[in-house]
Design an enzyme around this catalytic site. Structure first.
Site, mmCIF file in Angstrom:
data_model
loop_
_atom_site.group_PDB
_atom_site.id
_atom_site.type_symbol
_atom_site.label_atom_id
_atom_site.label_comp_id
_atom_site.label_asym_id
_atom_site.label_seq_id
_atom_site.Cartn_x
_atom_site.Cartn_y
_atom_site.Cartn_z
ATOM 1 N N ASP A 105 0.837 -1.202 0.000
ATOM 2 C CA ASP A 105 0.000 0.000 0.000
ATOM 3 C C ASP A 105 0.871 1.252 0.000
ATOM 4 O OD1 ASP A 105 -2.194 -1.665 0.221
ATOM 5 O OD2 ASP A 105 -2.341 -1.447 2.410
HETATM 6 N N1 URA Z 1 -1.232 -5.793 4.097
HETATM 7 C C1 URA Z 1 -1.707 -4.529 4.073
HETATM 8 O O1 URA Z 1 -2.715 -4.230 4.698
HETATM 9 N N2 URA Z 1 -1.029 -3.623 3.346
HETATM 10 C C2 URA Z 1 0.102 -3.884 2.677
HETATM 11 O O2 URA Z 1 0.683 -3.005 2.060
HETATM 12 C C3 URA Z 1 0.595 -5.208 2.714
HETATM 13 C C4 URA Z 1 -0.098 -6.136 3.424
#
Ligand code: URA
Length: 250
Positions: A105
């Site tokens: 993310d």
């Molecule tokens: N889980 C999440 O919530 N975000 C990420 O970036 C990776 C795994």
């Protein structure tokens, strides 16, 4: 067997003349995929074979395998008209053909692999491969008393999605409330949604490990480096060589 003669391949890589190269092969100075090969006529796949001369990888077609310490605030995409991307962190001269292995993310930090090798990426990320990923999550709120048990059994998210069994442990030495989460899949916002399902909110998320590969603690946020030959081989996958990596000295 299809492929290119070993002596021809080494000559094409400007290692030496055909005659010199053949002599080196016969002398046992050349290894193919980890085994000494003394036959100059041996056929190799120039795109896949890992060929070493005196312990140095000789890559015919250089593939790249980079470890990036992704900072928060950049998106996992190759290009974007509005947002800074992980590829923007790589100098333009080195960017050709690179893409991210999986995604993090925008606000997630830590280990992100970048490669030019589609087969490598697929072997790590395709559903069904179940490669472990380890995260540190700073959280607000108190996880339910049975949270670790529910993670271990395969938690059900608030929308009914069933997750595979995962690890959840407190990190008592951390300055703020932190948990270590270990997953073997990669659903959308998975760590955040799993922790949400047990009553807490993620305020900071960092990936520390993918399979056997740990984030190099010496890499500042935004910095990257090539994987070492040892790191690459730790995945146990048939990878194509990187140029210039020294496996061992003669
Ligand atoms: N889980 C999440 O919530 N975000 C990420 O970036 C990776 C795994």
């Amino acid at each position: 067997m299809p492929g290119m003669r070993l002596d021809k391949l080494l000559t094409h890589m400007n290692c030496g003349s055909r005659r010199e190269v053949a002599a080196w092969v016969r002398a046992g100075r050349v290894a193919v995929d980890g085994l000494i090969c003394r036959d100059p006529a041996y056929k190799v796949d120039p795109d896949r074979a890992c060929v070493l001369l005196d312990g140095q990888i000789q890559a015919y077609r250089a593939q790249r395998y980079l470890m990036l310490n992704k900072p928060a605030g950049v998106i996992t995409a190759s290009s974007d008209p509005r947002h800074r991307t992980v590829l923007d962190l790589i100098p333009e001269s080195e960017r050709r053909g690179l893409f991210a292995v999986g995604r993090l993310d925008k606000d997630t930090e830590g280990l992100l692999l970048l490669t030019t090798d589609g087969a490598f990426s697929h072997a790590l990320m395709a559903p069904g491969k179940h490669v472990e990923k380890e995260y540190l999550a700073e959280i607000e709120g108190t996880p339910a008393a049975d949270a670790a048990e529910r993670f271990a059994q395969g938690i059900v998210l608030k929308d009914g999605t069933v997750c595979r069994p995962a690890g959840l442990e407190p990190v008592p030495e951390a300055a703020v409330q932190t948990v270590r989460v270990t997953l073997c899949e990669g659903k959308y916002h998975q760590v955040k949604r799993m922790l949400w399902a047990v009553g807490c909110e993620v305020t900071r998320l960092k990936r520390l490990r993918v399979g056997p590969l740990r984030l190099d603690g010496a890499l500042a946020p935004g910095a990257f480096r090539d994987l070492s030959a040892e790191e690459l081989s730790s995945f146990g996958l048939p990878v194509m060589g990187q140029t210039g990596i020294e496996i061992s000295k003669k």
